[in-house]
Design an enzyme around this catalytic site. Sequence first.
Site, PDB file in Angstrom:
ATOM      1  N   LYS A 192       3.881  -0.238 -14.912  1.00 29.89           N
ATOM      2  CA  LYS A 192       2.718   1.269 -15.415  1.00 29.89           C
ATOM      3  C   LYS A 192       3.000   1.534 -13.765  1.00 29.89           C
ATOM      4  O   LYS A 192       2.401   0.539 -12.965  1.00 29.89           O
ATOM      5  CB  LYS A 192       1.307   0.505 -15.905  1.00 29.89           C
ATOM      6  CG  LYS A 192       0.297   1.336 -15.526  1.00 29.89           C
ATOM      7  CD  LYS A 192      -0.195   2.431 -16.265  1.00 29.89           C
ATOM      8  CE  LYS A 192      -1.739   2.806 -15.511  1.00 29.89           C
ATOM      9  NZ  LYS A 192      -0.932   3.648 -14.336  1.00 29.89           N
ATOM     10  N   GLY A 249      -4.087  -4.018  -6.280  1.00 31.28           N
ATOM     11  CA  GLY A 249      -4.442  -3.244  -6.797  1.00 31.28           C
ATOM     12  C   GLY A 249      -6.073  -3.494  -6.081  1.00 31.28           C
ATOM     13  O   GLY A 249      -6.540  -4.109  -5.290  1.00 31.28           O
ATOM     14  N   GLY A 254      -8.701  -4.642 -11.019  1.00 26.46           N
ATOM     15  CA  GLY A 254      -8.192  -5.804 -11.158  1.00 26.46           C
ATOM     16  C   GLY A 254      -9.209  -6.843 -12.280  1.00 26.46           C
ATOM     17  O   GLY A 254      -9.244  -7.180 -12.981  1.00 26.46           O
ATOM     18  N   GLU A 273      -3.308  -9.675  -7.863  1.00 24.46           N
ATOM     19  CA  GLU A 273      -3.617  -9.413  -5.592  1.00 24.46           C
ATOM     20  C   GLU A 273      -4.594  -8.356  -5.413  1.00 24.46           C
ATOM     21  O   GLU A 273      -4.392  -7.471  -5.673  1.00 24.46           O
ATOM     22  CB  GLU A 273      -2.819  -9.443  -5.218  1.00 24.46           C
ATOM     23  CG  GLU A 273      -2.791 -10.136  -3.152  1.00 24.46           C
ATOM     24  CD  GLU A 273      -1.749  -9.244  -2.878  1.00 24.46           C
ATOM     25  OE1 GLU A 273      -0.426  -8.818  -3.671  1.00 24.46           O
ATOM     26  OE2 GLU A 273      -2.027  -7.905  -1.759  1.00 24.46           O
ATOM     27  N   CYS A 310      -2.366  -5.063   2.068  1.00 24.63           N
ATOM     28  CA  CYS A 310      -3.611  -5.877   2.495  1.00 24.63           C
ATOM     29  C   CYS A 310      -2.996  -7.264   3.526  1.00 24.63           C
ATOM     30  O   CYS A 310      -4.008  -7.842   2.866  1.00 24.63           O
ATOM     31  CB  CYS A 310      -2.440  -6.587   0.670  1.00 24.63           C
ATOM     32  SG  CYS A 310      -0.489  -6.532   0.561  1.00 24.63           S
TER      33      CYS A 310
END
Lengths: 538, 538
Positions: A192, A249, A254, A273, A310
Amino acid sequence: PVIIMTDTLLQGLSTVAGEPVAAAGGATFHAVNPATGERLDPEYREIGDADLDRACRAAGEAGVSYRESSGSQRAALLRAIAGEIEALGETLVDRYVAETGLPRARAEGERARTCGQLRLFADLVEAGDWADIRIDRADPNRAPIPRPDTRMMLRPVGPVAVFGPANFPLAFTVAGGDTASALAAGCPVVVKAHPSHPGTSELVGRAIDTAVRRCGLPAGVFSLVHGQGRRVGAALVRHPAIRAVGFTGSKAGGRELQALCAARPEPIPFFGELSSINPICLLPEALAARPETIAAGLHGSLTLGVGQFCTNPGLVLYVPGAGADAFVDALLERLRETPPGVMLNRAIRRAYAEGLARVGGVRGVETLLAASEDCGPGGCHATPALFRADAEVFRRERVLHEEVFGPASLLVVCRDIGDMVETLLALEGQLTATVHAQPDELAAHRDLLAAMEQRAGRLVLDGFPTGVEVSASIVHGGPWPATTDVRFTSVGTAAVYRWVRPVCFQDFPQALLPEALRDRNPGHVARLVDGRRCTGDV
Amino acid sequence: PVIIMTDTLLQGLSTVAGEPVAAAGGATFHAVNPATGERLDPEYREIGDADLDRACRAAGEAGVSYRESSGSQRAALLRAIAGEIEALGETLVDRYVAETGLPRARAEGERARTCGQLRLFADLVEAGDWADIRIDRADPNRAPIPRPDTRMMLRPVGPVAVFGPANFPLAFTVAGGDTASALAAGCPVVVKAHPSHPGTSELVGRAIDTAVRRCGLPAGVFSLVHGQGRRVGAALVRHPAIRAVGFTGSKAGGRELQALCAARPEPIPFFGELSSINPICLLPEALAARPETIAAGLHGSLTLGVGQFCTNPGLVLYVPGAGADAFVDALLERLRETPPGVMLNRAIRRAYAEGLARVGGVRGVETLLAASEDCGPGGCHATPALFRADAEVFRRERVLHEEVFGPASLLVVCRDIGDMVETLLALEGQLTATVHAQPDELAAHRDLLAAMEQRAGRLVLDGFPTGVEVSASIVHGGPWPATTDVRFTSVGTAAVYRWVRPVCFQDFPQALLPEALRDRNPGHVARLVDGRRCTGDV
C-alpha cells in the site's frame, strides 16, 4: 491524465500483478510539493475493492510456486530490483525531492541504502544458512518406538501486506526493508503506497514489476495499490490471502490495523513499528569532560532530516553538575542557528506544532527554545524546539512520553543516577537507548545498563541513535510501542524472520522434500544434522 | 488440612518464590479422581491478589540477574529439575494416576518425556549456538561515515506466565515444554497450575523450587499459583512484570487471555496452542493396498489416551474405491471392541458428549458408531465414536470443523483428489496434516502437499499424528487456531524462540558486553562474525 517525467510516464494507477488497473471511479488525490505547496501531477486514483481482491488473490496464487523458488532465484530477483531502481536514474531522484522536500543528497543516500539492502538480502538467501535447517534421521531400532525421520526448515508464511511511512520513501516502503525481507523469505508482497509520495512509489513499483518479469517469476509476486483513506488498508489486511502484515507509521494507525488482523476469522501476524523517543543518558563524568562535543553530536542527530526519523533523540537525561550548563548552552546555540527545514507534508507539520504545544503546555516544563510558527510557502517549514523538565514531572506526566515527530527534544533533569534509572524504567518500549560515559564510568552503573536493555532493542554507547546500520547484527525493534512484537527487528538481515514459519516433514522421501531438506547439500548450507552442525551431504 | 502422601506433604498452597503462601481466605477446590469420583485431599486454595503480585514482582526482580546467567548455569538448573522430578518417585506417579485416570505406564512415559525435554534444553543452552550471535566489527575508514561495532544476540524477554492443559499434567505444565524453554531462554516463570491436577503440580513445583535453591539462583525464578476460575489467570497476564505468556488449552480460554495481553498498556507476546483436528488423507492406491493396516494404525492413534491429545486424528479424508469399505469395516470393528476409557475430568467428558451431539446432529452426517452414554462411577468413562459425511457437507457445515476433544473422528468422503484438496484448504489451521500414499502416488498430487503445508505445521507421510517427537527438528505449531502465532513451535528445541528477543549493543567495550558477545569465545559457540560463521575468538 498522464504526465511525462523525463522518459517515464507516471499513470496514477495501482498495478495488480504487473498490470495497471483500469481507472474506474473512486476517490482521487495528488502529491504536493511540501517546499512550495505546488500540486504534483498526475492525479492518483484509489484502488477499487475488486482490483484489490485481484491483487491479493494473485499474490496467493503466485505464493504457491514462489514458495518453492530457490535461494538463487530469489537473490536474482532482489538484485534485479536494485538494478532497475538504479536505472530509474535522475527521474526517481527528481520525483523524490519534489514529493518530500528532502535534499537530493538524502534521496541519493536513501536510494543507495535501499539497493544495498536488497543486495544484502540477496546474499543472505543465496547462502541459505538463514533458514535454520534441522534434520533428525530415522532410527528404526529406538525403543520403545522407532524414531521417524523429521526435517524442519523455515518456510514462507505467504503473502505479506506492506505499509510504509512518509519519512522513508525508498528504504522503508515499496522496495524497502519489509518488501526485501518478505521477497527473500519467499513471500509475495502487496504494497500500500503512502499517499505522501505516490509518484516515487509508482516508479519503484514499476522497477519491481520489470524485475519480476525479467526473472520469469509469476507477476502476482508483487502488486502496488494506492489509497488515501482507511478503506484500502483495512480491506488489505482483512483479505484471506494475506498472511502477515508489515507496517511502519503511527501508533493510532498501527493499533487499528493490528486490531483488524486480530479480529480476522484467522488472525495473522502483524509487525508494526509505531513510536519511539530514544532516550539519551548523559553520565556526569562524560558531561563534565565533553559538553560541547556531546551537544554538537546531539544537534546533528536531532535535526537530521528535520527530525523525521524513528530513532530521533526526543529525550535527554542528565544530572546537573559540571558541564551541564555548557552542554545546554552549546546545544541551544546550535539549535537557534539551525535554518528552517521542510517537513514531509502538512499533516506532519501540523502534528509537530500540536506536539510542541502539548509538551510546552505541561506545568513544570520549561520551553528553552520555541519553534518558529512560520510554515513557509508550502505550509511545511519548521525549526527545532527544546524543552526541559525535572524527572519527577516527566514520570508523572504521561503526555511527555509521547513521540513528537520532528526536531524537538526534552531535557530531563535527574537528581542522580538512581533517578535516571527510575525514569528509564518508566518509559514505554524504545527502539534505542543511548548512554554517554567516560571509560569505566558505566561499569559502576550496571543497573542503568539493565534498564536500557529492558526498555530498548539497540543500546548505543557514546554515539547517537540516528543512522541505523543495515547489517546482520543490527536490531531495529523493541518493546511496545517501538514495535508491536519485541521478538523481531525490521532492519537488518534478521528482519526476514518476521515472514517465515517452521514446517516439519516427517518420513518424506527425498523427491517430495523441499530441495534444501534433501540429503544432498550442493550449496554447502550449514544444517543441523542429528544434533551436529554440518555443511556436507547427509 | 495437610495430607501425608508416602513421604511427601501436600499443602494445597501456592508457592511464591519458593515459599508457600499463607492460607488466607478465598475460594477453595479439590482434585477429583475421574475413575471413581472420589474427592482427593488436600483442599487447594486460590492465590490472593497480593500474593500473585508478589510472585510476579519476584519474577521481575529475579529476571535481572537470571538474564545474565550462563548457558552452563541454566543447563545445571534444568538438569537439577529433571533429577528432582525423578526423585519424587512413586509419589508422583500415584498422584498423577489418581488425578487423571490415566494408566501408570502413561504417567511413567510422560515423566520420562518431561525429564528428557528438560535435559534436551540443558544441552541446547550449554552448547550456546541457539542464541544467533552476530558480530560486525567497527570500520573507522568506511565512507561516507565510519561503521560502528554492533553485536547482537537473542536475550530473554523477561518473566513468562505459563498455563498448562489438563491432558499433559507433566510434559506441558509445571515443568513442561513452556517452562523448560522459558528457563532455558533465561526467563523466570510463573505457572498457573491446572485445577484438574493440583497435587501433581504441587509436587513438580516443589521439585523446581528445590532445584532453584540447590543451584543458588534467586527463588523468584519460579512461582506456582493455584486458581480455579478466571480471576487468577487474568490478573497474571495483566501484571506489568509478566513479559510473555504460554498457554495450552481451549480456543475460548486462549482467545480471552490473548485479548487481555493485547489490551495491556504495553501489549506482550502471547503464544497459545488452541485447537486442531489433524486431517488424515488416504490416497486411493494406499487405501486399496493396505486398508486394514491403516485402520489399525488409525485406531491406535485415535484412542490413545482416550483421544485426549492435541494431535488426535479427528478427520479422515478418502475417496470411495477399492479398500474403502474394508478400511471402514476394520476401523469400526476395532472401535467397537475398544473398552471404555476414563477421561480427565467431568467437564471434558461433558464437552465430549456435547461435541458428539453437535456433530451427529448435522444433517448429512451419518453416525457409524455412537459412543456409550454410560459415564461410569466417576462420571468420566467414555467410548469412541465415528461419523461420516460428504466433503461438500463438511465444507459447508463449519460446526464440523470444530475439535471434539476425545476418541471421535469424522470420515469425509471426497469425490476425487481435487475435492480432497479443496477440503484441506477450507480447514482452519492445524498442528498436523497426514497423508497415506503408495510410493510415487503423492508425487502426482503436489497440490495436495501444497495444501497440507498451507494449513499445518507438521506434515506426516504414512504415519499418524500422535506421538510427537521432542527434538531439534519437530514442529508443534500451525496457522490459527492450531497456535496463535504460526511462526513458532511449542515442542522441540526451537520452542525457545518464543521467549527471546534480539538485542544489539553498539560500540560497547568488552567488559560491558554479555559474555557471549565478547571477543573471546572459550565455549567455541558458532557465531556470525563479519558475515562468516566461526567458532573461534574474534
